[in-house]
Design a protein around this motif. Structure first.
Motif, PDB file in Angstrom:
ATOM      1  N   TYR A   1       0.852  -1.185   0.000  1.00 14.33           N
ATOM      2  CA  TYR A   1       0.000   0.000   0.000  1.00 14.33           C
ATOM      3  C   TYR A   1       0.893   1.243   0.000  1.00 14.33           C
ATOM      4  O   TYR A   1       1.855   1.317   0.775  1.00 14.33           O
ATOM      5  CB  TYR A   1      -0.899   0.030   1.231  1.00 14.33           C
ATOM      6  N   ILE A   2       0.567   2.220  -0.843  1.00 15.52           N
ATOM      7  CA  ILE A   2       1.295   3.493  -0.882  1.00 15.52           C
ATOM      8  C   ILE A   2       0.299   4.619  -0.611  1.00 15.52           C
ATOM      9  O   ILE A   2      -0.682   4.777  -1.342  1.00 15.52           O
ATOM     10  CB  ILE A   2       1.982   3.718  -2.244  1.00 15.52           C
ATOM     11  N   PHE A   3       0.546   5.402   0.434  1.00 11.77           N
ATOM     12  CA  PHE A   3      -0.317   6.526   0.806  1.00 11.77           C
ATOM     13  C   PHE A   3       0.473   7.828   0.662  1.00 11.77           C
ATOM     14  O   PHE A   3       1.577   7.948   1.195  1.00 11.77           O
ATOM     15  CB  PHE A   3      -0.801   6.385   2.252  1.00 11.77           C
ATOM     16  N   ASP A   4      -0.103   8.781  -0.046  1.00  8.95           N
ATOM     17  CA  ASP A   4       0.548  10.079  -0.237  1.00  8.95           C
ATOM     18  C   ASP A   4      -0.129  11.104   0.659  1.00  8.95           C
ATOM     19  O   ASP A   4      -1.233  11.568   0.372  1.00  8.95           O
ATOM     20  CB  ASP A   4       0.468  10.512  -1.705  1.00  8.95           C
ATOM     21  N   GLU A   5       0.498  11.431   1.781  1.00  6.37           N
ATOM     22  CA  GLU A   5       0.011  12.408   2.750  1.00  6.37           C
ATOM     23  C   GLU A   5      -1.439  12.132   3.167  1.00  6.37           C
ATOM     24  O   GLU A   5      -2.318  12.977   3.002  1.00  6.37           O
ATOM     25  CB  GLU A   5       0.163  13.827   2.224  1.00  6.37           C
ATOM     26  N   PRO A   6      -1.732  10.958   3.704  1.00  7.55           N
ATOM     27  CA  PRO A   6      -3.115  10.633   4.083  1.00  7.55           C
ATOM     28  C   PRO A   6      -3.653  11.486   5.221  1.00  7.55           C
ATOM     29  O   PRO A   6      -4.864  11.557   5.414  1.00  7.55           O
ATOM     30  CB  PRO A   6      -3.027   9.163   4.495  1.00  7.55           C
TER      31      PRO A   6
ATOM     32  N   VAL B   1       4.032   8.649   2.440  1.00  2.00           N
ATOM     33  CA  VAL B   1       4.700   9.932   2.252  1.00  2.00           C
ATOM     34  C   VAL B   1       4.003  10.915   3.176  1.00  2.00           C
ATOM     35  O   VAL B   1       2.806  11.169   3.033  1.00  2.00           O
ATOM     36  CB  VAL B   1       4.607  10.408   0.789  1.00  2.00           C
ATOM     37  N   GLU B   2       4.717  11.473   4.141  1.00  5.23           N
ATOM     38  CA  GLU B   2       4.034  12.197   5.215  1.00  5.23           C
ATOM     39  C   GLU B   2       4.914  13.276   5.823  1.00  5.23           C
ATOM     40  O   GLU B   2       6.143  13.208   5.777  1.00  5.23           O
ATOM     41  CB  GLU B   2       3.616  11.202   6.290  1.00  5.23           C
TER      42      GLU B   2
ATOM     43  N   ALA C   1       6.296   4.974  12.535  1.00  9.74           N
ATOM     44  CA  ALA C   1       6.949   4.201  11.480  1.00  9.74           C
ATOM     45  C   ALA C   1       7.990   3.249  12.064  1.00  9.74           C
ATOM     46  O   ALA C   1       8.706   3.596  13.003  1.00  9.74           O
ATOM     47  CB  ALA C   1       7.593   5.139  10.467  1.00  9.74           C
ATOM     48  N   ASN C   2       8.088   2.077  11.480  1.00 13.88           N
ATOM     49  CA  ASN C   2       9.154   1.145  11.842  1.00 13.88           C
ATOM     50  C   ASN C   2      10.472   1.537  11.187  1.00 13.88           C
ATOM     51  O   ASN C   2      11.548   1.312  11.746  1.00 13.88           O
ATOM     52  CB  ASN C   2       8.784  -0.271  11.418  1.00 13.88           C
ATOM     53  N   SER C   3      10.385   2.129  10.006  1.00 14.26           N
ATOM     54  CA  SER C   3      11.569   2.564   9.276  1.00 14.26           C
ATOM     55  C   SER C   3      11.268   3.897   8.609  1.00 14.26           C
ATOM     56  O   SER C   3      10.168   4.105   8.078  1.00 14.26           O
ATOM     57  CB  SER C   3      11.963   1.531   8.213  1.00 14.26           C
ATOM     58  N   ILE C   4      12.217   4.810   8.661  1.00 12.47           N
ATOM     59  CA  ILE C   4      12.028   6.161   8.122  1.00 12.47           C
ATOM     60  C   ILE C   4      13.116   6.442   7.095  1.00 12.47           C
ATOM     61  O   ILE C   4      14.300   6.171   7.329  1.00 12.47           O
ATOM     62  CB  ILE C   4      12.075   7.213   9.246  1.00 12.47           C
ATOM     63  N   VAL C   5      12.702   6.990   5.951  1.00 12.51           N
ATOM     64  CA  VAL C   5      13.634   7.485   4.932  1.00 12.51           C
ATOM     65  C   VAL C   5      13.422   8.985   4.840  1.00 12.51           C
ATOM     66  O   VAL C   5      12.346   9.441   4.449  1.00 12.51           O
ATOM     67  CB  VAL C   5      13.391   6.815   3.567  1.00 12.51           C
ATOM     68  N   ASP C   6      14.417   9.764   5.210  1.00 10.95           N
ATOM     69  CA  ASP C   6      14.325  11.231   5.212  1.00 10.95           C
ATOM     70  C   ASP C   6      15.039  11.757   3.973  1.00 10.95           C
ATOM     71  O   ASP C   6      16.237  11.497   3.772  1.00 10.95           O
ATOM     72  CB  ASP C   6      14.967  11.791   6.486  1.00 10.95           C
TER      73      ASP C   6
ATOM     74  N   THR D   1      19.231  16.511  10.472  1.00  8.64           N
ATOM     75  CA  THR D   1      18.564  16.851   9.222  1.00  8.64           C
ATOM     76  C   THR D   1      17.523  17.937   9.475  1.00  8.64           C
ATOM     77  O   THR D   1      17.109  18.165  10.618  1.00  8.64           O
ATOM     78  CB  THR D   1      17.864  15.617   8.635  1.00  8.64           C
ATOM     79  N   PRO D   2      17.078  18.642   8.432  1.00  9.30           N
ATOM     80  CA  PRO D   2      16.016  19.643   8.627  1.00  9.30           C
ATOM     81  C   PRO D   2      14.759  19.059   9.265  1.00  9.30           C
ATOM     82  O   PRO D   2      14.106  19.721  10.087  1.00  9.30           O
ATOM     83  CB  PRO D   2      15.744  20.143   7.201  1.00  9.30           C
ATOM     84  N   THR D   3      14.428  17.814   8.924  1.00  8.35           N
ATOM     85  CA  THR D   3      13.259  17.183   9.528  1.00  8.35           C
ATOM     86  C   THR D   3      13.462  16.986  11.023  1.00  8.35           C
ATOM     87  O   THR D   3      12.566  17.265  11.832  1.00  8.35           O
ATOM     88  CB  THR D   3      12.979  15.829   8.863  1.00  8.35           C
ATOM     89  N   ALA D   4      14.662  16.523  11.406  1.00  9.65           N
ATOM     90  CA  ALA D   4      14.946  16.308  12.826  1.00  9.65           C
ATOM     91  C   ALA D   4      14.916  17.620  13.587  1.00  9.65           C
ATOM     92  O   ALA D   4      14.396  17.687  14.710  1.00  9.65           O
ATOM     93  CB  ALA D   4      16.314  15.641  12.981  1.00  9.65           C
ATOM     94  N   ARG D   5      15.449  18.668  13.010  1.00  6.03           N
ATOM     95  CA  ARG D   5      15.432  19.972  13.691  1.00  6.03           C
ATOM     96  C   ARG D   5      14.003  20.476  13.849  1.00  6.03           C
ATOM     97  O   ARG D   5      13.655  21.093  14.860  1.00  6.03           O
ATOM     98  CB  ARG D   5      16.294  20.970  12.929  1.00  6.03           C
ATOM     99  N   ALA D   6      13.161  20.236  12.840  1.00 11.88           N
ATOM    100  CA  ALA D   6      11.762  20.663  12.937  1.00 11.88           C
ATOM    101  C   ALA D   6      11.027  19.888  14.026  1.00 11.88           C
ATOM    102  O   ALA D   6      10.202  20.445  14.761  1.00 11.88           O
ATOM    103  CB  ALA D   6      11.071  20.479  11.593  1.00 11.88           C
ATOM    104  N   LEU D   7      11.325  18.593  14.154  1.00 11.26           N
ATOM    105  CA  LEU D   7      10.673  17.783  15.181  1.00 11.26           C
ATOM    106  C   LEU D   7      11.090  18.211  16.585  1.00 11.26           C
ATOM    107  O   LEU D   7      10.322  18.051  17.537  1.00 11.26           O
ATOM    108  CB  LEU D   7      11.019  16.307  14.975  1.00 11.26           C
ATOM    109  N   SER D   8      12.298  18.754  16.704  1.00 14.28           N
ATOM    110  CA  SER D   8      12.795  19.159  18.020  1.00 14.28           C
ATOM    111  C   SER D   8      12.431  20.589  18.370  1.00 14.28           C
ATOM    112  O   SER D   8      12.647  21.026  19.502  1.00 14.28           O
ATOM    113  CB  SER D   8      14.322  18.999  18.068  1.00 14.28           C
ATOM    114  N   ARG D   9      11.891  21.317  17.404  1.00 18.38           N
ATOM    115  CA  ARG D   9      11.566  22.725  17.649  1.00 18.38           C
ATOM    116  C   ARG D   9      10.280  22.835  18.458  1.00 18.38           C
ATOM    117  O   ARG D   9       9.241  22.299  18.064  1.00 18.38           O
ATOM    118  CB  ARG D   9      11.414  23.457  16.319  1.00 18.38           C
ATOM    119  N   PRO D  10      10.309  23.511  19.585  1.00 20.25           N
ATOM    120  CA  PRO D  10       9.085  23.625  20.393  1.00 20.25           C
ATOM    121  C   PRO D  10       8.044  24.501  19.706  1.00 20.25           C
ATOM    122  O   PRO D  10       8.379  25.441  18.964  1.00 20.25           O
ATOM    123  CB  PRO D  10       9.582  24.282  21.690  1.00 20.25           C
TER     124      PRO D  10
END
Length: 220
Positions: free
Chosen positions: A10-15, A44-45, A54-59, A85-94
């Motif tokens: 199954y492939i979901f694009d921003e569900p 894709v999210e 997610a069990n596995s993440i591709v950034d 990564t930019p994604t990691a910094r965004a996740l850590s930003r309060p």
């Protein structure tokens, strides 16, 4: 998504796009259910709550366009949080709340209104501000904003999710509903019928255009 099939990819694009946080958690339960039946689920999210399960993440990154196209991290969620990564910094930003919101200059008030599942509702929308109406799916958000508010305030401009439509004769003026006003203005200034300034009116045929040009020449 409640299918009993197994061994399917199954492939979901921003569900989660447009979903309330409560609905995102329900979506996560469905995604986990598909996985647990023996399926491969690719998503894709951008939503942190979906990324976290997610069990596995591709950034992908590190940026957009020609500056993207590379795998900048691959692994689990804990490892992503520790990466740079930019994604990691965004996740850590309060999250920061706006402590000085714009002050309203008035109110659009709805008093004792009823429609569908809304009964005797009283609500006020501040003017000259950005106001968000939110809630779970089916809580009558659209009924309140798209149906009731324009009914009592006809000057409101409603922009909904309907697809843009038109024909080869459509213009910006015709789509925005101002073509009639433009034709009326041209007719008043020129002294001719408004139909001369319509794509499908008298002015559309060569003979009519020729007549109009002769009249202009005689007047000149």
């Amino acid at each position: 998504m409640n299918s009993s099939l197994a061994d399917i990819a199954y492939i979901f694009d921003e569900p989660s796009a447009g979903l309330h946080p409560r609905d995102v958690h329900q979506l996560n339960a469905l995604l986990r259910g598909l996985r647990d039946k023996g399926n491969t689920v690719l998503v894709v999210e951008h939503d942190p709550d979906v990324i976290a399960i997610a069990n596995s993440i591709v950034d992908m990154g590190p940026a957009t366009g020609i500056n993207g196209g590379r795998v900048v991290y691959q692994g689990d969620y804990a490892g992503l949080r520790r990466s740079d990564t930019p994604t990691a910094r965004a996740l850590s930003r309060p999250l920061r709340l706006n402590t000085q919101p714009r002050k309203a200059t008035g109110q659009l008030r709805l008093h004792d209104v009823s429609l569908h599942n809304l009964h005797h509702l009283n609500v006020s929308f501040p003017m000259v501000t950005l106001t968000v109406v939110t809630g779970v799916a089916g809580s009558e958000k659209s009924t309140l904003v798209n149906r009731l508010l324009p009914r009592y305030y006809p000057h409101a401009v409603l922009i909904d999710q309907r697809a843009l439509g038109g024909t080869r004769r459509s213009t910006i003026a015709s789509y925005m509903g101002i073509a009639e006003s433009v034709r009326a203005l041209f007719a008043r200034v020129s002294g001719h019928s408004a139909s001369l300034f319509s794509n499908n009116g008298q002015g559309a045929c060569p003979e009519c255009r020729a007549t109009l040009e002769r009249e202009r020449f005689i007047r000149a």
